[in-house]
Motif scaffolding. Sequence first.
Motif, PDB file in Angstrom:
ATOM      1  N   UNK A 225       0.864  -1.179   0.000  1.00  0.00           N
ATOM      2  CA  UNK A 225       0.000   0.000   0.000  1.00  0.00           C
ATOM      3  C   UNK A 225       0.895   1.222   0.000  1.00  0.00           C
ATOM      4  N   UNK A 226       0.638   2.169  -0.889  1.00  0.00           N
ATOM      5  CA  UNK A 226       1.515   3.326  -1.017  1.00  0.00           C
ATOM      6  C   UNK A 226       0.765   4.489  -1.627  1.00  0.00           C
ATOM      7  N   UNK A 262      -2.384   0.621   6.581  1.00  0.00           N
ATOM      8  CA  UNK A 262      -2.929  -0.510   5.816  1.00  0.00           C
ATOM      9  C   UNK A 262      -1.926  -1.659   5.801  1.00  0.00           C
ATOM     10  N   UNK A 263      -0.659  -1.307   5.555  1.00  0.00           N
ATOM     11  CA  UNK A 263       0.372  -2.336   5.524  1.00  0.00           C
ATOM     12  C   UNK A 263       0.496  -3.082   6.839  1.00  0.00           C
ATOM     13  N   UNK A 264       0.413  -2.347   7.942  1.00  0.00           N
ATOM     14  CA  UNK A 264       0.495  -2.993   9.254  1.00  0.00           C
ATOM     15  C   UNK A 264      -0.731  -3.865   9.514  1.00  0.00           C
ATOM     16  N   UNK A 265      -1.895  -3.421   9.032  1.00  0.00           N
ATOM     17  CA  UNK A 265      -3.096  -4.242   9.176  1.00  0.00           C
ATOM     18  C   UNK A 265      -2.972  -5.550   8.416  1.00  0.00           C
ATOM     19  N   UNK A 266      -2.454  -5.464   7.191  1.00  0.00           N
ATOM     20  CA  UNK A 266      -2.255  -6.677   6.398  1.00  0.00           C
ATOM     21  C   UNK A 266      -1.231  -7.596   7.055  1.00  0.00           C
ATOM     22  N   UNK A 267      -0.161  -6.996   7.616  1.00  0.00           N
ATOM     23  CA  UNK A 267       0.868  -7.803   8.282  1.00  0.00           C
ATOM     24  C   UNK A 267       0.312  -8.478   9.522  1.00  0.00           C
ATOM     25  N   UNK A 271      -0.010 -11.287   6.109  1.00  0.00           N
ATOM     26  CA  UNK A 271       0.555 -11.040   4.781  1.00  0.00           C
ATOM     27  C   UNK A 271       1.888 -10.302   4.902  1.00  0.00           C
ATOM     28  N   UNK A 272       2.871 -10.740   4.143  1.00  0.00           N
ATOM     29  CA  UNK A 272       4.126  -9.994   4.091  1.00  0.00           C
ATOM     30  C   UNK A 272       3.857  -8.678   3.362  1.00  0.00           C
ATOM     31  N   UNK A 273       4.106  -7.554   4.052  1.00  0.00           N
ATOM     32  CA  UNK A 273       3.626  -6.262   3.576  1.00  0.00           C
ATOM     33  C   UNK A 273       4.752  -5.254   3.436  1.00  0.00           C
ATOM     34  N   UNK A 274       4.529  -4.276   2.541  1.00  0.00           N
ATOM     35  CA  UNK A 274       5.504  -3.214   2.360  1.00  0.00           C
ATOM     36  C   UNK A 274       4.813  -1.920   1.954  1.00  0.00           C
ATOM     37  N   UNK A 299       7.079  -4.935   8.895  1.00  0.00           N
ATOM     38  CA  UNK A 299       6.747  -4.242   7.660  1.00  0.00           C
ATOM     39  C   UNK A 299       8.050  -3.841   6.980  1.00  0.00           C
ATOM     40  N   UNK A 300       8.059  -3.871   5.660  1.00  0.00           N
ATOM     41  CA  UNK A 300       9.216  -3.432   4.868  1.00  0.00           C
ATOM     42  C   UNK A 300       8.898  -2.052   4.310  1.00  0.00           C
ATOM     43  N   UNK A 301       9.837  -1.127   4.487  1.00  0.00           N
ATOM     44  CA  UNK A 301       9.650   0.257   4.051  1.00  0.00           C
ATOM     45  C   UNK A 301      10.704   0.579   2.988  1.00  0.00           C
TER      46      UNK A 301
END
Length: 598
Positions: A225-226, A262-267, A271-274, A299-301
Amino acid sequence: MSSLELKEDVSIVLCGEAGQGIQTVESIMVKAIKLGGYHVFSTKEYMSRVRGGQNSTQIRASSQRVRSYVDRIDLLVALSEEAILHLENRISSETVIICDDTLLKEVDTDKYHVIRVPFLEKARELGGAIYSNVIAAGAISCILGIEKSAFDECINAMFARKGEKILKGDLEAGSEGYLLGKELLNSEKISINITQDPELKNELLINGTEAVGLGCISGGCRFMSSYPMTPSSPLQVFIADKARDFEMVFEQAEDEIAAINMGLGAAYAGARSMVATSGSGFALMTEAVGLSGMLETPIVIYLAQRPGPAVGLPTRTAQEDLDMALYGSPGEFPRIIYAPGKFEDALEVGHYAFNMADKYQIPVFILTDQYFADIYYNLPQLEVDDLKVEDYLVKTHPDYLRYLLTPQGISPRGIPGLGTGLAIVDSDEHDEEGHITEDLDMRTFMVEKRMKKMDKIVEDAFKPELFSPATSNVQNEKEKEKGIKTEMKLKMLVIGWGSTYWPIYEALEKLKRDDVAFLHFKQLYPLHPETREILENAEKTIILENNAKGQFANLIKLETGFEIDKKVLKFNGMPFSVEEVTRILLEELKELEEDEGV
């Protein structure tokens, strides 16, 4: 001089106004050059505007591998009146300038070598000035000896989706360009002597963004998500384009705050998220980086740097956001920061970022910059066979404790629906089960638990890469096993991180000094345990960074106590060139030898 002899490595620069299709020419040319059997490299510099200003693209075609920006211009294709003024510091007496015969009427022909070609006249005959860029690309391709069929293949790949009429016009424009190129060759104004290798046709041709993206996909990325922001937007486009093929979800959020949450919610759901952003966009994310630290949710940033502060220079390059990645969030908790220097690095750290984020339940950063994100070059392959996705999720049970206190600080990570336990998380300080607490002893235990992870994270740190012309290679496997050591004390050790890799590497190859070596860091934090030992093995240390403070040099001093002797800092929005690095190193060596009385 009235002619140009293109030898083993030619630097071609195309320059014109925004809107003239300079990037279109680059896209065609890099593919055509590779298909023509040459090694190729390209980089662009462009203004943050839709029309006007001056944009340029450098393309190197060579018999040998080329992966760095150089100041030298052998052939300048000027598509605007201001091109010479824009690039005058890089134009030499050896540069030949090709331009339309309606341009540069006032140019000093005693100072510059100009060849006039009727690009615009031919374009108008085909239907409009818009075709002039493709005509120019065809002329250059002909001069380089690229088969017309290979050039047409590139035109088809780029324009077929735009309809038969447009494709037909661009193919005709390419043909006109080839005719003009043949006239230049026949008039002996230009000759070439670059060795072609048919095997190169089968090599990969990618840019830095795609190399990172491939690493993220191989690392098991499932959600991104970005919010668009140059120069991170190309990675967002890449992941969105590949989402269906690799079972990923891409979400363009309404802003950066929403994106990281959103990314943290998916993680949290497994889900592996970024997320992907640039400096001022990341500034909005810093609260949620702290949320990742407190929730211990990975999370990957991807932080693609550009000059700041604030909006700065939106389309230029910099290495100015290391401090922000290191300190940008409330509170204290572990994190990892990677910065790839070559495409192999990008694949590797893109992959391991997800493994490490999941293993230690932390945010992991991948720092690139505009220069690295946009460069293209060819390479034989990217090895993915040894890159494995490591699964650290556990099946929960009724007595499951999400934040169980453990000797190494890593609690078993469960997710909703995987097992019979509850995966409770909270942004406040919490107890082992995950419920809010203000128990001060528990607060101490939880902070200590989170910080304990650093001991294990350091064990997984990438070693910096040591290169010396003495070996003509990066350290061999035996040296890797014993931890990057060198038997003889170096006269000078050059230090770089991220995108400075290839300019420094190529400069050292030119110097051919056995007593000068290059140490490159693709992991910036935490540092490898042997960092200080390596740095102490040189009479003089010098670091090159694209920022004004020497952020990585300062970090090395903070973490190891070692102070680098010389900081060379560039922050005008442009990368280091090979010539610039070579000149800097020669000056430093001369000064060092004068001090020693050599």
